[in-house]
Design a protein around this motif. Structure first.
Motif, mmCIF file in Angstrom:
data_model
loop_
_atom_site.group_PDB
_atom_site.id
_atom_site.type_symbol
_atom_site.label_atom_id
_atom_site.label_comp_id
_atom_site.label_asym_id
_atom_site.label_seq_id
_atom_site.Cartn_x
_atom_site.Cartn_y
_atom_site.Cartn_z
ATOM 1 N N GLU A 33 0.978 -1.237 0.105
ATOM 2 C CA GLU A 33 0.127 0.014 0.008
ATOM 3 C C GLU A 33 0.830 1.354 -0.002
ATOM 4 O OE1 GLU A 33 -3.931 -1.783 2.424
ATOM 5 O OE2 GLU A 33 -2.327 -0.847 3.499
ATOM 6 N N PHE A 37 0.838 4.531 -2.328
ATOM 7 C CA PHE A 37 1.047 6.176 -1.999
ATOM 8 C C PHE A 37 2.275 6.881 -2.381
ATOM 9 C CE2 PHE A 37 -0.993 4.041 2.046
ATOM 10 C CZ PHE A 37 -2.294 4.133 1.476
ATOM 11 N N ASN A 75 -8.925 1.947 9.662
ATOM 12 C CA ASN A 75 -9.313 2.209 8.380
ATOM 13 C C ASN A 75 -10.203 1.120 7.639
ATOM 14 O OD1 ASN A 75 -7.768 4.341 8.113
ATOM 15 N ND2 ASN A 75 -5.984 3.220 7.152
ATOM 16 N N GLY A 77 -12.782 0.308 9.348
ATOM 17 C CA GLY A 77 -14.092 1.143 9.462
ATOM 18 C C GLY A 77 -14.327 2.197 8.416
ATOM 19 N N ARG A 103 -10.715 6.873 14.213
ATOM 20 C CA ARG A 103 -9.489 7.277 14.667
ATOM 21 C C ARG A 103 -8.444 7.469 13.689
ATOM 22 N NH1 ARG A 103 -8.961 2.839 19.307
ATOM 23 N NH2 ARG A 103 -10.882 3.288 20.301
ATOM 24 N N THR A 104 -8.725 7.371 12.519
ATOM 25 C CA THR A 104 -7.805 7.834 11.449
ATOM 26 C C THR A 104 -8.161 8.948 10.502
ATOM 27 O OG1 THR A 104 -8.167 6.328 9.767
ATOM 28 C CG2 THR A 104 -6.737 5.439 11.258
ATOM 29 N N PHE A 135 -12.908 -4.700 12.389
ATOM 30 C CA PHE A 135 -11.540 -4.745 12.266
ATOM 31 C C PHE A 135 -10.814 -5.464 11.153
ATOM 32 C CE2 PHE A 135 -12.643 -4.544 16.658
ATOM 33 C CZ PHE A 135 -12.199 -3.181 16.902
ATOM 34 N N LEU A 139 -6.227 -5.678 13.416
ATOM 35 C CA LEU A 139 -6.680 -6.310 14.627
ATOM 36 C C LEU A 139 -5.212 -6.813 15.514
ATOM 37 C CD1 LEU A 139 -9.228 -7.366 16.042
ATOM 38 C CD2 LEU A 139 -8.496 -9.529 15.264
ATOM 39 N N THR A 140 -4.973 -6.435 16.669
ATOM 40 C CA THR A 140 -3.922 -6.990 17.391
ATOM 41 C C THR A 140 -4.356 -7.751 18.672
ATOM 42 O OG1 THR A 140 -4.106 -4.770 18.704
ATOM 43 C CG2 THR A 140 -2.610 -4.929 16.967
ATOM 44 N N PRO A 142 -7.936 -10.098 21.094
ATOM 45 C CA PRO A 142 -9.270 -10.387 20.705
ATOM 46 C C PRO A 142 -10.382 -9.390 21.011
ATOM 47 C CG PRO A 142 -8.031 -11.929 22.256
ATOM 48 C CD PRO A 142 -7.223 -10.742 21.994
ATOM 49 N N ILE A 214 -7.392 -3.408 -5.875
ATOM 50 C CA ILE A 214 -7.149 -2.038 -5.544
ATOM 51 C C ILE A 214 -5.934 -1.464 -6.233
ATOM 52 C CG2 ILE A 214 -8.565 -2.003 -3.507
ATOM 53 C CD1 ILE A 214 -6.227 -2.115 -1.791
#
Ligand SMILES: NC(=O)C1=CN([C@@H]2O[C@H](COP(=O)(O)OP(=O)(O)OC[C@H]3O[C@@H](n4cnc5c(N)ncnc54)[C@H](O)[C@@H]3O)[C@@H](O)[C@H]2O)[C@@H](O)CC1
Ligand SMILES: [K+]
Length: 489
Positions: A33, A37, A75, A77, A103-104, A135, A139-140, A142, A214
């Motif tokens: 990704e 960018f 992201n 979300g 949050r981003t 997520f 995801l980091t 549970p 993408i």
């Protein structure tokens, strides 16, 4: 010793095959990704590409079904808000349930562009269609217990569920569930496959998989999802040795070796022979040659035939002294060698013979056999692919690690995941068929990694053609029809 002349190759050779689509770790995906960018594309633009691609797929499948989109803080979300706005603009009744504020920056911007209703996650009602954007690859740990419980209810009560990029709760690289397993109808992977899409136990909870392009460059990826191979039919100059001579060593139980021989015929070998002590088994069909031997010395002599393209040792071999002698002789022969079944259990006594052997060795372990071979090798490996790679590297062999998620690894680091094997394959004798099928492919073109990939594909395809509840012999008999689906036109 007889001089070894490689048999002429190429009749059932490889065509330029589809290499299969890439499988990336989260770190590799982030780098891919970043490369986008670096070309001047913004995070917002990439998120729009991803969300609109996923939205398009949901629209095609779900049409105007009222839809609940669950959006998390990151992201993933953000993708959810893009999807929600895409569907809303199509006239779909969409509600977004937000776990928290975005949050981003990109997710905040996507949230701002969504013109529909946003409700709190803990107050939302179940819906006919649910899109999970809680997520993704970020995801980091549970999910919080209460969140997971509500999430599982919403997914479970929906008539149709989609997970975007990854099902929330699945660890992308390790391919394990961090919470309880949750089953989705559709998973839309963004940009490239992650390990959780293809490796068990998560893979079979992913329902139908789709890859949303993408624009990530995956050209250099070492690990790929299996794709239909392209196989060239024999040409006008072809003859039986050019098609490939397969020799199967017969041990205590000749039936298994016979199955491997049938499969080698069905997968296109030009000549198949069984090499065994004394008289042939009574069930030997007329079209399989029996080469009678008298002790290990005469097996070694039989294996000096320079026309042999591949030797198979293991199906029905037994594990006694005679079996050991046959394995030792096979390892000492100058041809490419497939070590399967019983021979895999005996192999740890002969690891030293693998080093520096001129011709390649191909191993076909299922889980139990893999554990015998690997011991502590790859104990810290992150997933099944890394474990197969570690074994391939350590023993300098090609490895086909069987299972519903079959993994093929080469000592040079290439790997293929053959996911979602047809479940009716779980019957006695199908391993012998796989070994024979692989032998035919290898004898035809001498490319071990391709032979393993082709065999995995043909084996699965033949099983689907044979339908439910087939016998191993019926599976071998379906191989020509599977082969036909791969012939270059
Ligand atoms: N990097 C990019 O530019 C793109 C990313 N995309 C999407 O972005 C996703 C990755 O985004 P992110 O890295 O923001 O990660 P996520 O959106 O998966 O979530 C990361 C956030 O969740 C928090 N978190 C992690 N585990 C949690 C848990 N169990 N409970 C509560 N909070 C938890 C993290 O601290 C972080 O704030 C991809 O899966 C994909 O859907 C796409 O939009 C395409 C473009
Ligand atoms: K998700």
């Amino acid at each position: 010793m007889t001089a070894i002349v490689s048999p002429p190759r190429s009749s059932l050779a490889l065509a330029v095959a589809d290499r299969g689509s890439a499988v990336l770790t989260v770190a590799e995906m982030v780098a891919a990704e970043q490369a986008i960018f670096d070309t001047g594309v913004s995070v917002d633009a990439l998120m729009r590409r991803a969300g609109e691609g996923a939205g398009q797929m949901i629209w095609r499948i779900g049409g105007t079904t009222p839809t609940l989109v669950l959006c998390g803080p990151g992201n993933n979300g953000g993708d959810g808000y893009v999807i929600a706005e895409f569907l809303r603009a199509k006239g779909v009744r969409v509600t977004v349930a937000a776990l928290s504020e975005p949050r981003t920056d990109a997710a905040r911007n996507a949230r701002a562009r969504f013109c529909g209703e946003v409700v709190r996650f803990d107050e939302v009602e179940p819906a006919t269609q649910v899109v999970d954007c809680l997520f993704g690859s970020g995801l980091t740990r549970p999910l919080d217990g209460a969140v997971w419980h509500r999430f599982a209810e919403l997914v479970g009560q929906a008539r149709r569920s989609f997970a975007i990029d990854l099902p929330s709760g699945a660890d992308a690289d390790r391919a394990v569930w961090l919470n309880e397993p949750l089953r989705f109808d559709h998973v839309l992977a963004l940009g490239a496959w992650k390990y959780a899409h293809l490796l068990e136990p998560v893979a079979s909870d992913c329902g139908a998989l789709s890859l949303i392009e993408i624009g990530v460059d995956t050209e250099a990826a070492r690990v790929r999802r299996i794709a239909r191979p392209s196989i060239v039919a024999p040409d006008a100059r072809s003859h039986k040795y050019r098609r490939g001579l397969v020799a199967v060593l017969v041990g205590a139980m000749p039936g298994a070796a016979l199955l491997a021989a049938h499969a080698a015929q069905g997968a296109g070998a030009g000549y198949v022979k069984l090499i065994g002590e004394g008289d042939p088994p009574p069930q030997l069909p007329a079209d399989i040659v029996w080469q009678r031997t008298d002790g290990a010395g005469s097996v070694a002599e039989a294996l000096q035939d320079s026309r042999i393209g591949t030797v198979v040792v293991g199906p029905g071999l037994g594990r006694d002294d005679q079996a050991r002698a046959l394995l030792e002789t096979a390892l000492g022969c100058p041809h490419p060698l497939i070590v399967d079944a019983d021979a895999l259990h005996l192999l740890p006594g002969y690891f030293a013979s693998l080093k520096g052997r001129g011709a390649p060795v191909l191993l076909t372990p299922h889980q139990g056999e893999f554990d015998v071979l690997a011991g502590e090798t790859g104990a810290d490996a992150i997933n099944k692919v890394a474990r197969a790679e570690a074994l391939a590297r350590t023993l300098d062999t090609f490895v086909l690690y069987k299972g519903a998620d079959t993994v093929i690894a080469a000592p040079d680091g290439r790997a293929v995941i053959a996911d979602r094997r047809y479940s009716w394959l779980s019957v006695a004798g199908t391993g012998d068929v796989l070994a024979g099928c692989m032998a035919a492919r290898l004898a035809g073109h001498a490319q071990p990694f391709d032979a393993m990939t082709e065999a995995a594909w043909l084996h699965d395809r033949a099983a689907r053609i044979a339908g439910p509840a087939f016998s191993a012999l019926q599976l071998a008999n379906a191989l020509p029809r599977a082969l036909e689906t791969c012939l270059e036109r």
